[in-house]
Write an enzyme that holds these catalytic residues in place. Structure first.
Site, short mmCIF file in Angstrom:
data_model
loop_
_atom_site.label_atom_id
_atom_site.label_comp_id
_atom_site.label_asym_id
_atom_site.label_seq_id
_atom_site.Cartn_x
_atom_site.Cartn_y
_atom_site.Cartn_z
N ASP A 104 0.79 -1.23 0.00
CA ASP A 104 0.00 0.00 0.00
C ASP A 104 0.84 1.29 0.00
OD1 ASP A 104 -1.19 -2.32 1.08
OD2 ASP A 104 -2.80 -1.18 2.04
N GLU A 141 -4.22 1.79 -2.59
CA GLU A 141 -5.49 2.19 -1.95
C GLU A 141 -5.38 3.39 -1.02
OE1 GLU A 141 -7.46 -0.10 0.95
OE2 GLU A 141 -5.72 -0.22 2.25
N ASN A 142 -4.14 3.73 -0.57
CA ASN A 142 -3.98 4.87 0.34
C ASN A 142 -3.11 5.97 -0.27
OD1 ASN A 142 -3.50 2.10 2.19
ND2 ASN A 142 -5.18 3.44 2.85
N ASN A 184 -10.10 -1.86 0.79
CA ASN A 184 -11.28 -1.26 1.42
C ASN A 184 -11.35 0.26 1.21
OD1 ASN A 184 -8.94 -1.63 3.19
ND2 ASN A 184 -10.12 -0.53 4.72
N HIS A 185 -10.23 0.88 0.82
CA HIS A 185 -10.24 2.33 0.56
C HIS A 185 -10.41 2.66 -0.93
CE1 HIS A 185 -9.40 3.55 4.65
NE2 HIS A 185 -8.42 2.66 4.71
N HIS A 218 -6.18 -8.61 -0.05
CA HIS A 218 -6.24 -7.46 0.83
C HIS A 218 -7.04 -7.83 2.07
CE1 HIS A 218 -5.62 -3.16 1.36
NE2 HIS A 218 -6.80 -3.13 1.95
N HIS A 260 -0.23 -2.66 6.45
CA HIS A 260 0.84 -1.65 6.37
C HIS A 260 2.08 -2.05 7.17
CE1 HIS A 260 -2.06 1.83 5.07
NE2 HIS A 260 -2.29 0.70 4.43
#
Ligand SMILES: [Fe+2]
Ligand SMILES: [Fe+2]
Length: 273
Positions: A8, A39-40, A67-68, A153, A180
């Site tokens: 990520d 995603e982040n 999820n993001h 994920h 992370h």
């Protein structure tokens, strides 16, 4: 084939580490395929079209999510026109975008990239095992694909390990993202699938999961509303896994942990230098 997967990207430090270092690594290690979870990438929450383009231009062949995925609402629209950006395949039917993509490497190999999301301590989506099964059956390793990369994920290492064993022998790499924090269990499973429970993040590790540490610490101490979480701003570290495949089977021969940057014990495939 030489594959690099990075975890990520969190905010500017993660993007900076990727744009600074990936072009050089791609050349130095003669990488055939690079996949990165993004995603982040936008301040810790989601991804924008310009940031996605920046990551692809730096040398990623595909970008995965989690999820993001849709924290930046524009992703609901541009994901439809960006085939190299994929979101978990087990989102409900009708969700914009796709859960898998096939990329062609410079040497003409076809790499299937699949993204699925676990259900433990996350939004309960459809069954990720059935979704992965469907994607791999539609594009099997050794027949329609020369390599298969699955980004699982998920929060729980049990669910990720189960996915690794479930796909052992059918995927080149099953790698976890989302926590992370890199795990140290990179290995080749008995059936020939490279596996790592979590790739870690590309971001500033002087933080709480890539975010400036003061507010997360405060939230654990005081249960009162505070300020927003902001991405940390210090130098970023690249984290992930490097895989060398057997060209005849598409399975993994060898794996190495990749950690390049200021805060963690550095690791990389020295044989590739
Ligand atoms: Fe993440
Ligand atoms: Fe996540």
């Amino acid at each position: 084939m030489r594959i690099l997967f990075l975890g990520d990207i969190v905010g500017r430090p993660g993007r900076q580490a990727v744009t600074d270092r990936l072009p050089g690594l791609r050349e130095r290690w003669r990488l055939d395929c690079v996949v990165i979870n993004g995603e982040n990438a936008a301040g810790g929450f989601g991804i924008t079209e310009s940031i996605c383009d920046e990551i692809l231009q730096a040398g990623a062949d595909a970008v995965t999510l989690g999820n993001h995925s849709f924290d930046q609402r524009e992703a609901l629209v541009f994901i439809a026109r960006q085939p190299r950006l994929i979101r978990p395949a087990n989102y409900p039917p009708g969700t914009p975008g796709r859960g898998a993509t096939v990329i062609e490497t410079a040497r003409g190999a076809r790499v299937l990239v699949v993204n699925v999301m676990g259900r433990i301590y996350l939004d309960p989506l459809d069954d990720p095992f059935a979704a992965a099964d469907r994607e791999l059956e539609a594009c099997p390793l050794g027949a329609a694909a020369d390599a298969v990369i699955v980004d699982m994920h998920a929060e729980a290492t049990s669910e990720k390990q189960a996915m690794g064993h479930f796909l052992d022998g059918r995927a080149t790499l099953v790698v976890g993202t989302h926590t992370h924090v890199p795990t140290a269990d990179h290995r080749v499973l008995p059936g020939g699938t490279a596996y790592l429970s979590d790739a870690g993040m590309c971001g500033d590790y002087d933080s709480v999961l890539g975010m400036q540490k003061e507010e997360p610490v405060r939230r654990f101490l005081q249960k009162t509303p505070g300020s927003r979480l902001e991405a940390a701003t210090g130098p970023g570290t690249l984290c992930g896994i490097a895989v060398e495949t057997d060209d005849s089977t598409g399975l993994a021969n060898k794996v190495w942990a990749v950690r390049l940057g200021p805060h963690l014990d550095e690791s990389w495939p020295r044989e590739w230098d």
